[in-house]
Design a protein around this motif. Structure first.
Motif, PDB file in Angstrom:
ATOM      1  N   VAL A   9      -8.067 -27.239  -6.670  1.00  0.00           N
ATOM      2  CA  VAL A   9      -6.949 -27.313  -5.728  1.00  0.00           C
ATOM      3  C   VAL A   9      -7.470 -27.541  -4.315  1.00  0.00           C
ATOM      4  O   VAL A   9      -8.203 -26.705  -3.767  1.00  0.00           O
ATOM      5  CB  VAL A   9      -6.100 -26.030  -5.783  1.00  0.00           C
ATOM      6  CG1 VAL A   9      -4.961 -26.097  -4.769  1.00  0.00           C
ATOM      7  CG2 VAL A   9      -5.541 -25.826  -7.193  1.00  0.00           C
ATOM      8  N   CYS A  10      -7.091 -28.679  -3.719  1.00  0.00           N
ATOM      9  CA  CYS A  10      -7.555 -29.025  -2.372  1.00  0.00           C
ATOM     10  C   CYS A  10      -7.096 -27.970  -1.372  1.00  0.00           C
ATOM     11  O   CYS A  10      -5.963 -27.484  -1.422  1.00  0.00           O
ATOM     12  CB  CYS A  10      -7.003 -30.398  -1.975  1.00  0.00           C
ATOM     13  SG  CYS A  10      -7.572 -30.969  -0.346  1.00  0.00           S
ATOM     14  N   THR A  11      -7.986 -27.611  -0.454  1.00  0.00           N
ATOM     15  CA  THR A  11      -7.679 -26.568   0.533  1.00  0.00           C
ATOM     16  C   THR A  11      -6.871 -27.103   1.710  1.00  0.00           C
ATOM     17  O   THR A  11      -6.564 -26.347   2.638  1.00  0.00           O
ATOM     18  CB  THR A  11      -8.971 -25.913   1.051  1.00  0.00           C
ATOM     19  OG1 THR A  11      -9.800 -26.926   1.671  1.00  0.00           O
ATOM     20  CG2 THR A  11      -9.738 -25.253  -0.075  1.00  0.00           C
ATOM     21  N   LEU A  33      -3.679 -29.372   1.400  1.00  0.00           N
ATOM     22  CA  LEU A  33      -2.263 -29.219   1.056  1.00  0.00           C
ATOM     23  C   LEU A  33      -2.028 -28.962  -0.432  1.00  0.00           C
ATOM     24  O   LEU A  33      -0.893 -29.058  -0.908  1.00  0.00           O
ATOM     25  CB  LEU A  33      -1.471 -30.454   1.495  1.00  0.00           C
ATOM     26  CG  LEU A  33      -1.340 -30.656   3.011  1.00  0.00           C
ATOM     27  CD1 LEU A  33      -0.575 -31.935   3.311  1.00  0.00           C
ATOM     28  CD2 LEU A  33      -0.646 -29.464   3.666  1.00  0.00           C
ATOM     29  N   GLY A  34      -3.098 -28.647  -1.166  1.00  0.00           N
ATOM     30  CA  GLY A  34      -2.908 -28.211  -2.547  1.00  0.00           C
ATOM     31  C   GLY A  34      -2.911 -29.287  -3.601  1.00  0.00           C
ATOM     32  O   GLY A  34      -2.539 -29.022  -4.754  1.00  0.00           O
ATOM     33  N   CYS A  35      -3.331 -30.498  -3.286  1.00  0.00           N
ATOM     34  CA  CYS A  35      -3.435 -31.538  -4.310  1.00  0.00           C
ATOM     35  C   CYS A  35      -4.591 -31.209  -5.256  1.00  0.00           C
ATOM     36  O   CYS A  35      -5.552 -30.540  -4.871  1.00  0.00           O
ATOM     37  CB  CYS A  35      -3.697 -32.903  -3.657  1.00  0.00           C
ATOM     38  SG  CYS A  35      -2.392 -33.454  -2.541  1.00  0.00           S
ATOM     39  N   VAL A  36      -4.486 -31.676  -6.492  1.00  0.00           N
ATOM     40  CA  VAL A  36      -5.593 -31.520  -7.435  1.00  0.00           C
ATOM     41  C   VAL A  36      -6.602 -32.630  -7.160  1.00  0.00           C
ATOM     42  O   VAL A  36      -6.259 -33.819  -7.146  1.00  0.00           O
ATOM     43  CB  VAL A  36      -5.102 -31.583  -8.887  1.00  0.00           C
ATOM     44  CG1 VAL A  36      -6.284 -31.582  -9.856  1.00  0.00           C
ATOM     45  CG2 VAL A  36      -4.176 -30.405  -9.176  1.00  0.00           C
ATOM     46  N   VAL A  37      -7.857 -32.234  -6.939  1.00  0.00           N
ATOM     47  CA  VAL A  37      -8.892 -33.175  -6.511  1.00  0.00           C
ATOM     48  C   VAL A  37      -9.678 -33.692  -7.718  1.00  0.00           C
ATOM     49  O   VAL A  37     -10.315 -32.908  -8.430  1.00  0.00           O
ATOM     50  CB  VAL A  37      -9.862 -32.498  -5.516  1.00  0.00           C
ATOM     51  CG1 VAL A  37     -10.897 -33.494  -5.031  1.00  0.00           C
ATOM     52  CG2 VAL A  37      -9.092 -31.920  -4.337  1.00  0.00           C
ATOM     53  N   PRO A  38      -9.669 -34.996  -7.953  1.00  0.00           N
ATOM     54  CA  PRO A  38     -10.435 -35.545  -9.083  1.00  0.00           C
ATOM     55  C   PRO A  38     -11.912 -35.750  -8.717  1.00  0.00           C
ATOM     56  O   PRO A  38     -12.267 -35.900  -7.553  1.00  0.00           O
ATOM     57  CB  PRO A  38      -9.739 -36.895  -9.343  1.00  0.00           C
ATOM     58  CG  PRO A  38      -9.203 -37.288  -8.005  1.00  0.00           C
ATOM     59  CD  PRO A  38      -8.816 -36.015  -7.304  1.00  0.00           C
ATOM     60  N   GLY A  90      -7.616 -37.830   1.770  1.00  0.00           N
ATOM     61  CA  GLY A  90      -8.984 -38.271   1.972  1.00  0.00           C
ATOM     62  C   GLY A  90     -10.033 -37.201   2.118  1.00  0.00           C
ATOM     63  O   GLY A  90     -11.185 -37.512   2.459  1.00  0.00           O
ATOM     64  N   SER A  91      -9.699 -35.944   1.876  1.00  0.00           N
ATOM     65  CA  SER A  91     -10.725 -34.889   1.956  1.00  0.00           C
ATOM     66  C   SER A  91     -11.783 -35.126   0.891  1.00  0.00           C
ATOM     67  O   SER A  91     -11.496 -35.644  -0.194  1.00  0.00           O
ATOM     68  CB  SER A  91     -10.094 -33.511   1.758  1.00  0.00           C
ATOM     69  OG  SER A  91      -9.173 -33.228   2.793  1.00  0.00           O
ATOM     70  N   GLY A  96     -13.006 -33.714   6.231  1.00  0.00           N
ATOM     71  CA  GLY A  96     -11.641 -33.226   6.354  1.00  0.00           C
ATOM     72  C   GLY A  96     -10.616 -34.263   5.924  1.00  0.00           C
ATOM     73  O   GLY A  96     -10.975 -35.337   5.432  1.00  0.00           O
ATOM     74  N   PRO A  97      -9.359 -33.877   6.075  1.00  0.00           N
ATOM     75  CA  PRO A  97      -8.846 -32.741   6.854  1.00  0.00           C
ATOM     76  C   PRO A  97      -8.896 -31.372   6.188  1.00  0.00           C
ATOM     77  O   PRO A  97      -8.475 -30.391   6.789  1.00  0.00           O
ATOM     78  CB  PRO A  97      -7.390 -33.146   7.102  1.00  0.00           C
ATOM     79  CG  PRO A  97      -7.022 -33.951   5.897  1.00  0.00           C
ATOM     80  CD  PRO A  97      -8.262 -34.734   5.556  1.00  0.00           C
ATOM     81  N   ALA A  98      -9.386 -31.290   4.963  1.00  0.00           N
ATOM     82  CA  ALA A  98      -9.482 -29.976   4.326  1.00  0.00           C
ATOM     83  C   ALA A  98     -10.364 -29.054   5.162  1.00  0.00           C
ATOM     84  O   ALA A  98     -11.472 -29.437   5.546  1.00  0.00           O
ATOM     85  CB  ALA A  98     -10.060 -30.117   2.919  1.00  0.00           C
ATOM     86  N   PRO A  99      -9.913 -27.839   5.463  1.00  0.00           N
ATOM     87  CA  PRO A  99     -10.679 -26.952   6.330  1.00  0.00           C
ATOM     88  C   PRO A  99     -11.715 -26.099   5.604  1.00  0.00           C
ATOM     89  O   PRO A  99     -12.622 -25.568   6.233  1.00  0.00           O
ATOM     90  CB  PRO A  99      -9.593 -26.054   6.935  1.00  0.00           C
ATOM     91  CG  PRO A  99      -8.561 -25.964   5.845  1.00  0.00           C
ATOM     92  CD  PRO A  99      -8.569 -27.294   5.152  1.00  0.00           C
ATOM     93  N   LEU A 100     -11.585 -25.984   4.290  1.00  0.00           N
ATOM     94  CA  LEU A 100     -12.435 -25.051   3.538  1.00  0.00           C
ATOM     95  C   LEU A 100     -12.950 -25.696   2.261  1.00  0.00           C
ATOM     96  O   LEU A 100     -12.384 -26.686   1.768  1.00  0.00           O
ATOM     97  CB  LEU A 100     -11.646 -23.782   3.182  1.00  0.00           C
ATOM     98  CG  LEU A 100     -11.074 -22.977   4.355  1.00  0.00           C
ATOM     99  CD1 LEU A 100     -10.025 -21.992   3.858  1.00  0.00           C
ATOM    100  CD2 LEU A 100     -12.193 -22.254   5.098  1.00  0.00           C
ATOM    101  N   SER A 101     -14.011 -25.102   1.732  1.00  0.00           N
ATOM    102  CA  SER A 101     -14.560 -25.578   0.462  1.00  0.00           C
ATOM    103  C   SER A 101     -13.667 -25.144  -0.691  1.00  0.00           C
ATOM    104  O   SER A 101     -12.800 -24.269  -0.542  1.00  0.00           O
ATOM    105  CB  SER A 101     -15.974 -25.024   0.274  1.00  0.00           C
ATOM    106  OG  SER A 101     -16.835 -25.465   1.308  1.00  0.00           O
ATOM    107  N   LEU A 102     -13.862 -25.763  -1.844  1.00  0.00           N
ATOM    108  CA  LEU A 102     -13.098 -25.383  -3.033  1.00  0.00           C
ATOM    109  C   LEU A 102     -13.524 -23.993  -3.497  1.00  0.00           C
ATOM    110  O   LEU A 102     -14.688 -23.614  -3.381  1.00  0.00           O
ATOM    111  CB  LEU A 102     -13.323 -26.410  -4.150  1.00  0.00           C
ATOM    112  CG  LEU A 102     -12.888 -27.845  -3.840  1.00  0.00           C
ATOM    113  CD1 LEU A 102     -13.263 -28.771  -4.993  1.00  0.00           C
ATOM    114  CD2 LEU A 102     -11.386 -27.916  -3.568  1.00  0.00           C
ATOM    115  N   ALA A 103     -12.574 -23.248  -4.020  1.00  0.00           N
ATOM    116  CA  ALA A 103     -12.850 -21.885  -4.487  1.00  0.00           C
ATOM    117  C   ALA A 103     -13.736 -21.914  -5.739  1.00  0.00           C
ATOM    118  O   ALA A 103     -13.764 -22.901  -6.493  1.00  0.00           O
ATOM    119  CB  ALA A 103     -11.544 -21.164  -4.785  1.00  0.00           C
TER     120      ALA A 103
END
Length: 208
Positions: free
Chosen positions: A136-138, A140-145, A159-160, A171-178
């Protein structure tokens, strides 16, 4: 003689128009009658309480109980304990079954903690990596392939980008994946919460 008769008739007629004498009711009887119809203060209070709780009580209960339940945080299924990795069909995944159908370098989504899409990774030596990567992208919550050619996780929404460990590199994701630990329970793949320092950043995990 006629004059006497006329006077008598007038007296009788006048007597008929005289107001009847008012019947005086003793004061004590009036008070007694009043007591029979007017409740005392204790009765009034009791009646008020009955009306209050009988009429307002159900309304307060109907409105208050859902509100209280809303304030109680729901249990996060799988968030605080180990849960088995599941296929799309909801079947538990075993190490043997996974490795028999996947090769080194494969990354595939399964259901992980809290039901989130999570990557299982097969490393060199054909072993399942000891941690799963939440997809789950940090931002806006899209599933990242996973993009094998770029050797990165590329979010199609904004584009994260994340490296092969799930660390954010653009970015624009501010955090790494959990992350989630992968453990073995009688051959089944189990996800457990990652609570220690994030090895990719040296910081406490933001997802806890």
């Amino acid at each position: 003689m006629m004059r006497l008769v006329s006077v008598a008739v007038c007296v009788c007629v006048a007597a008929g128009f005289v107001a009847p004498t008012a019947r005086v009711v003793p004061k004590t009887r009036q008070l007694a009658a009043a007591d029979d119809f007017v409740p005392d203060m204790e009765r009034r209070n009791l009646m008020n309480l009955i009306l209050l709780f009988g009429g307002v009580g159900p309304v307060v209960t109907a409105l208050g109980v859902p509100f209280i339940l809303f304030l109680i945080p729901p249990g996060s299924s799988g968030g605080g304990a180990g849960v088995p990795a599941l296929t799309k069909a909801g079947d538990a995944i075993t190490f043997d079954s996974w490795l028999s159908t996947h090769n080194v370098g494969d990354r595939e989504l399964v259901q992980g903690l809290k039901g989130d899409a999570t990557y299982l990774v097969v490393d060199e030596g054909k072993v399942v990596r000891d941690y799963g990567i939440n997809a789950v992208c940090t931002h806006l919550g899209c599933v990242v392939p996973w993009n094998k050619a770029a050797n990165k996780y590329l979010c199609p929404c904004h584009g994260s980008q994340y490296d092969q460990t799930g660390k954010v590199v653009r970015g624009p994701a501010p955090l790494s994946l959990a992350l989630a630990h992968v453990t073995d329970d009688s051959g089944k793949i189990i996800f457990t919460p990652w609570t220690e320092t994030d090895f990719r950043t040296g910081l406490k995990p933001w997802w806890n």
